[in-house]
Enzyme design. Sequence first.
Site, short mmCIF file in Angstrom:
data_model
loop_
_atom_site.label_atom_id
_atom_site.label_comp_id
_atom_site.label_asym_id
_atom_site.label_seq_id
_atom_site.Cartn_x
_atom_site.Cartn_y
_atom_site.Cartn_z
N LYS A 204 -23.18 58.65 46.96
CA LYS A 204 -23.88 59.78 46.38
C LYS A 204 -25.37 59.59 46.63
O LYS A 204 -25.98 58.63 46.16
CB LYS A 204 -23.60 59.85 44.88
CG LYS A 204 -24.35 60.98 44.21
CD LYS A 204 -23.93 61.16 42.77
CE LYS A 204 -24.72 62.29 42.13
NZ LYS A 204 -24.35 62.45 40.72
N LYS A 230 -33.90 60.14 41.03
CA LYS A 230 -32.80 59.23 40.71
C LYS A 230 -32.70 58.14 41.79
O LYS A 230 -31.63 57.61 42.06
CB LYS A 230 -31.49 60.04 40.58
CG LYS A 230 -31.52 61.05 39.42
CD LYS A 230 -30.14 61.64 39.12
CE LYS A 230 -30.20 62.55 37.89
NZ LYS A 230 -28.88 63.12 37.53
N LYS A 261 -21.28 62.63 49.03
CA LYS A 261 -21.96 63.77 48.41
C LYS A 261 -23.45 63.70 48.66
O LYS A 261 -24.02 62.63 48.44
CB LYS A 261 -21.66 63.72 46.91
CG LYS A 261 -22.42 64.71 46.08
CD LYS A 261 -22.13 64.48 44.63
CE LYS A 261 -22.97 65.44 43.81
NZ LYS A 261 -22.88 65.16 42.42
C1 PBG Z 1 -24.55 64.20 37.89
C2 PBG Z 1 -23.98 65.09 38.91
C3 PBG Z 1 -24.77 65.86 39.78
C4 PBG Z 1 -23.88 66.62 40.53
C5 PBG Z 1 -22.57 66.31 40.12
N1 PBG Z 1 -22.65 65.34 39.11
C6 PBG Z 1 -26.24 66.01 39.91
C7 PBG Z 1 -27.15 64.88 39.82
O1 PBG Z 1 -26.84 63.76 40.24
O2 PBG Z 1 -28.24 65.11 39.29
C8 PBG Z 1 -24.34 67.59 41.56
C9 PBG Z 1 -23.40 68.62 42.00
C10 PBG Z 1 -24.01 69.75 42.70
O3 PBG Z 1 -25.21 69.81 43.04
O4 PBG Z 1 -23.24 70.69 42.97
N2 PBG Z 1 -23.87 63.12 37.47
#
Ligand code: PBG
Length: 337
Positions: A204, A230, A261
């Site tokens: 991620k 983050k 992701k």
């Molecule tokens: C947070 C989380 C995020 C997404 C899914 N779970 C955003 C982030 O890390 O701030 C993003 C999904 C999207 O942008 O469609 N745990």
Amino acid sequence: MPDHSPLDLARRPRRLRRTPAVRALVEETVLRPQDFIAPLFVVEGKGKPEPIASMPGVFRRSITDLVKECRELAALGIPAVALFPKLDSRRKDAEGTAALHEDALVLRAVRAVKTAVPGLTVITDIALDPYTTHGHDGVLTRTGDDVDNDRTVSILTRMAVLHARAGVDFVAPSDMMDGRVGAIRRALDAAGFTHTGIVAYSAKFASAYYGPFREAVGSAKAAGTHLLGKDTYQLNPANRREALVEAALDAQEGADIVMVKPAGPYLDIIREVRNASDRPVAAYQVSGEYAQLHAAAKLGWLDLARTRHESLLAIKRAGADMILTYFAKDMAVALRG
Ligand code: PBG
């Protein structure tokens, strides 16, 4: 008589593109409704679905409406949903304590969906960002300048057990803390939930494509910015080897499925993880990827239906076995013809 002699070619690849029938025979990648997981947002109360400005066609739904949507998705052949709660900001605090409430919104939503549509696979996010005032995925260190890894993991393991008890099929740790997959696996097993799976958000990235999602769950508002940093836990978008390390660690720790992701801008990572891992690979076409196609289509600059299809085809071709996408329902409808 042709005014030229044919080129002397051993191979003419265009022979395989001559007719629709031949093109169909040699087609390598095919999208099906079963490839998609629909992310859905849930809110308290009984109000009408609330639109999200930067995500046309996506709504925050009451539990009643969520159940209705899940019935429709299942009828269209979508096998799974991923649920994300949006909490009232008054329920948030620095420690994200609402994540551990026995009666948390997402737990009620899971129970309602599993009761109404038992055959639909339900996945929930394990991370604290919907619950914290600062919008981070975990609790902060004493100095407040970083997320405390081990303390966060201990909260997330308890959260995962609550979700398992509510009946989710898979928990999906999306926090990127070190060691959380192993800790969650052990906690689930110890509590008797050996059948509850883990979809690990393994690779991620610290992406700017999450902006619209943060509006949807209110974590941007809580933090005062869509561009919440983050970087101390999510991956540097510049790094590929590190993504492979994360996927390998999560698999060793017990992840049933590993995820990459965002998806579209990270097709190389999807392919690398697919080649390196024996786990099914999920890819998340995130909110910003969805928003950009809609925005361009609204301006008349791109054809939505065709770019939507092509964007998802590319993700599958890159090696994704399943795709989380806000286009899930539209695709299922379009694929039915
Ligand atoms: C947070 C989380 C995020 C997404 C899914 N779970 C955003 C982030 O890390 O701030 C993003 C999904 C999207 O942008 O469609 N745990």
